[in-house]
Design a protein around this motif. Structure first.
Motif, PDB file in Angstrom:
ATOM      1  N   SER A  60       0.821  -1.216   0.000  1.00 37.74           N
ATOM      2  CA  SER A  60       0.000   0.000   0.000  1.00 37.74           C
ATOM      3  C   SER A  60       0.858   1.270   0.000  1.00 37.74           C
ATOM      4  O   SER A  60       0.434   2.312  -0.496  1.00 37.74           O
ATOM      5  N   VAL A  61       2.062   1.181   0.562  1.00 36.90           N
ATOM      6  CA  VAL A  61       2.967   2.340   0.554  1.00 36.90           C
ATOM      7  C   VAL A  61       3.365   2.667  -0.880  1.00 36.90           C
ATOM      8  O   VAL A  61       3.378   3.827  -1.291  1.00 36.90           O
ATOM      9  N   LEU A  62       3.687   1.632  -1.634  1.00 35.69           N
ATOM     10  CA  LEU A  62       4.035   1.841  -3.036  1.00 35.69           C
ATOM     11  C   LEU A  62       2.827   2.330  -3.820  1.00 35.69           C
ATOM     12  O   LEU A  62       2.946   3.239  -4.659  1.00 35.69           O
ATOM     13  N   GLN A  63       1.663   1.771  -3.568  1.00 37.01           N
ATOM     14  CA  GLN A  63       0.457   2.166  -4.287  1.00 37.01           C
ATOM     15  C   GLN A  63       0.158   3.646  -4.075  1.00 37.01           C
ATOM     16  O   GLN A  63      -0.219   4.356  -5.016  1.00 37.01           O
ATOM     17  N   LYS A  64       0.328   4.114  -2.849  1.00 40.16           N
ATOM     18  CA  LYS A  64       0.089   5.536  -2.559  1.00 40.16           C
ATOM     19  C   LYS A  64       1.094   6.410  -3.314  1.00 40.16           C
ATOM     20  O   LYS A  64       0.732   7.453  -3.880  1.00 40.16           O
ATOM     21  N   SER A  65       2.343   5.979  -3.330  1.00 37.12           N
ATOM     22  CA  SER A  65       3.373   6.751  -4.022  1.00 37.12           C
ATOM     23  C   SER A  65       3.122   6.782  -5.527  1.00 37.12           C
ATOM     24  O   SER A  65       3.312   7.812  -6.185  1.00 37.12           O
ATOM     25  N   LEU A  66       2.674   5.654  -6.077  1.00 42.36           N
ATOM     26  CA  LEU A  66       2.397   5.610  -7.511  1.00 42.36           C
ATOM     27  C   LEU A  66       1.154   6.425  -7.862  1.00 42.36           C
ATOM     28  O   LEU A  66       1.066   6.987  -8.963  1.00 42.36           O
ATOM     29  N   ALA A  67       0.208   6.499  -6.936  1.00 46.89           N
ATOM     30  CA  ALA A  67      -0.950   7.370  -7.165  1.00 46.89           C
ATOM     31  C   ALA A  67      -0.491   8.830  -7.251  1.00 46.89           C
ATOM     32  O   ALA A  67      -1.003   9.607  -8.060  1.00 46.89           O
TER      33      ALA A  67
END
Length: 219
Positions: free
Chosen positions: A169-176
């Protein structure tokens, strides 16, 4: 759900353990083959050499991502981000093994150079995909987005490799955030119809600086 890359085979696991115990240069192919329970000829049928063992997972991942991106996708920008998440999730499944590999690569100059080439292959895959999927896209946008997604992924993954617990989820937030910067995140178009912002900048100001200033004012 799409089929995921399988964990490293016995040869890869045995090789990484030996590299960690006695060093990359000090470990022979014969030792790896013996530890993995295979013949020397079997080793060379699977791998070209010791370096290939270290990067075997990346080879499999790149091929899987290529197949994934060849499938139809409604949102190519999101598809690139999802491809990045797949790589992260793969290494996050066995963080200890990933950390062992990371340490080995850090300690061997030839492997560090190979890693740089491997990172570029991910970038090139994403860049080529965006150009093919979005006819007319500015090449600068394609290569910039591909490079930024890869850099953000590596930044988050490096935290995991250094011992932190980092959920996907940390990566997903950054990619968003990356998609938001490029104006290709769905919620970026959800503003009210009367929500208008007008800004004036000198013609000579670099686009990156204009973007930074606008973001600073809107945040």
């Amino acid at each position: 759900m799409h089929e995921s890359v399988q964990p490293p085979n016995g040869v890869v696991g045995a090789a990484l353990e030996l590299f960690a115990q006695q060093g990359f240069e000090q470990t022979s192919v014969e030792q790896i083959a013996k530890a993995a329970g295979v013949s020397r000829s079997t080793f060379f049928r699977q791998f070209g050499g010791k370096e290939d063992v270290v990067f075997a997972d990346h080879e499999a991942l790149i091929e899987q991502l290529r197949a994934f991106l060849d499938e139809p996708h409604d949102d190519p920008w999101q598809a690139v981000c999802e491809a990045s998440e797949r790589v992260f999730s793969y290494f996050a499944r066995d963080p200890e093994l990933a950390r062992r590999r990371y340490q080995i690569v850090r300690d061997v100059p030839a492997l560090r150079e190979r890693e740089i080439i491997t990172v570029f292959r991910y970038e090139r895959l994403f860049d080529d995909y965006l150009r093919q999927s979005l006819p007319g896209i500015d090449p600068v946008d394609a290569v910039g987005f591909a490079a930024l997604v890869t850099a953000v992924h590596n930044h988050v993954l490096r935290q995991l490799l250094r011992g932190k617990k980092v959920p996907v989820s940390v990566l997903q937030k950054s990619l968003a955030d990356v998609r938001r910067r490029y104006g290709v995140l769905e919620d970026a178009a959800d503003a009210a119809s009367d929500d208008v912002v007008v800004a004036v900048f000198p013609r000579s100001m670099p686009i990156a600086e204009i973007t930074r200033r606008v973001q600073a004012e809107l945040s």
